[in-house]
Design a protein around this motif. Structure first.
Motif, short mmCIF file in Angstrom:
data_model
loop_
_atom_site.label_atom_id
_atom_site.label_comp_id
_atom_site.label_asym_id
_atom_site.label_seq_id
_atom_site.Cartn_x
_atom_site.Cartn_y
_atom_site.Cartn_z
N LYS A 30 6.85 2.87 -2.91
CA LYS A 30 5.46 3.53 -2.86
C LYS A 30 4.31 2.87 -3.06
CE LYS A 30 3.24 7.56 -4.11
NZ LYS A 30 3.17 8.50 -3.29
N SER A 31 4.52 1.51 -3.71
CA SER A 31 3.36 0.75 -3.92
C SER A 31 2.87 -0.21 -2.69
CB SER A 31 3.71 -0.31 -5.03
OG SER A 31 4.60 -1.18 -4.72
N ARG A 43 -5.90 -3.83 -8.49
CA ARG A 43 -6.15 -3.18 -9.76
C ARG A 43 -5.92 -1.51 -9.95
NH1 ARG A 43 -8.23 -5.03 -14.18
NH2 ARG A 43 -9.21 -6.59 -13.20
N ARG A 44 -6.40 -0.74 -9.00
CA ARG A 44 -5.91 0.61 -8.82
C ARG A 44 -4.39 0.85 -8.61
NH1 ARG A 44 -8.11 4.87 -4.57
NH2 ARG A 44 -7.17 6.79 -5.62
N LEU A 45 -4.01 -0.11 -7.74
CA LEU A 45 -2.59 0.07 -7.41
C LEU A 45 -1.62 -0.10 -8.72
CD1 LEU A 45 -0.28 0.34 -5.23
CD2 LEU A 45 -0.47 -2.11 -5.08
N CYS A 46 -2.03 -1.10 -9.30
CA CYS A 46 -1.52 -1.47 -10.83
C CYS A 46 -1.47 -0.30 -11.48
CB CYS A 46 -1.94 -2.59 -11.37
SG CYS A 46 -1.30 -3.36 -13.14
N GLU A 47 -2.52 0.26 -11.91
CA GLU A 47 -2.54 1.42 -12.67
C GLU A 47 -1.83 2.63 -12.20
OE1 GLU A 47 -6.90 1.88 -12.66
OE2 GLU A 47 -7.39 0.27 -13.77
N THR A 48 -1.81 2.87 -10.91
CA THR A 48 -1.12 4.13 -10.59
C THR A 48 0.13 3.95 -10.55
OG1 THR A 48 -3.09 4.22 -8.92
CG2 THR A 48 -1.08 5.36 -8.35
N ILE A 49 0.71 2.79 -10.19
CA ILE A 49 2.13 2.57 -10.15
C ILE A 49 2.92 2.48 -11.64
CG2 ILE A 49 3.99 1.10 -9.22
CD1 ILE A 49 3.00 2.93 -7.46
N ASN A 50 1.99 1.73 -12.38
CA ASN A 50 2.36 1.53 -13.94
C ASN A 50 2.55 2.83 -14.56
OD1 ASN A 50 2.68 -1.10 -13.73
ND2 ASN A 50 0.89 -1.62 -14.64
N ILE A 64 -1.75 -7.13 -12.84
CA ILE A 64 -2.09 -7.46 -11.38
C ILE A 64 -1.43 -8.74 -10.71
CG2 ILE A 64 -4.05 -7.70 -9.89
CD1 ILE A 64 -5.76 -6.23 -12.12
N SER A 65 -1.17 -9.55 -11.34
CA SER A 65 -0.59 -10.83 -10.66
C SER A 65 0.75 -10.48 -10.19
CB SER A 65 -0.63 -12.00 -11.54
OG SER A 65 0.05 -11.90 -12.33
N ASN A 66 1.34 -9.46 -10.90
CA ASN A 66 2.79 -9.09 -10.31
C ASN A 66 2.93 -8.47 -9.04
OD1 ASN A 66 3.57 -8.62 -13.75
ND2 ASN A 66 4.66 -10.04 -12.53
N TYR A 67 1.66 -7.71 -8.88
CA TYR A 67 1.53 -6.94 -7.73
C TYR A 67 0.99 -7.91 -6.57
CZ TYR A 67 2.46 -2.68 -10.06
OH TYR A 67 2.74 -1.75 -10.65
N GLN A 68 0.47 -8.88 -6.91
CA GLN A 68 0.18 -9.92 -5.75
C GLN A 68 1.37 -10.67 -5.29
OE1 GLN A 68 -2.56 -12.37 -8.14
NE2 GLN A 68 -4.45 -11.53 -6.74
N TYR A 69 2.26 -10.80 -6.18
CA TYR A 69 3.64 -11.59 -5.83
C TYR A 69 4.57 -10.60 -4.86
CZ TYR A 69 7.98 -13.86 -6.45
OH TYR A 69 9.20 -14.81 -6.48
#
Length: 70
Positions: A30-31, A43-50, A64-69
């Motif tokens: 989904k992300s 940032r918005r992706l991180c907030e939404t998926i979390n 956020i750095s986890n989403y960059q990875y």
């Protein structure tokens, strides 16, 4: 993988293989889908998926750095 399986997968100690973590894999997929629209910053992706319940190995929310990875 020579160590722990990446997020979205699990180490199966019985077969010594890596299997899909069905709960987390759905949220990771989904992300990717949301980010590919171009309408979500990291940032918005991180907030939404979390908010949907994706957590890391230590039962903590992802940064956020986890989403960059990914």
């Amino acid at each position: 993988w020579p160590s722990q399986a990446p997020l979205g997968y699990l180490n199966d100690k019985n077969t010594k293989s890596i299997i899909v973590d069905k709960d987390k894999a759905k949220l990771i997929k989904k992300s990717f889908e949301l980010y590919s629209t171009g309408k979500f910053s990291l940032r918005r992706l991180c907030e939404t998926i979390n908010n949907l319940g994706l957590i890391g190995r230590k039962n903590k929310l992802l940064s956020i750095s986890n989403y960059q990875y990914f």
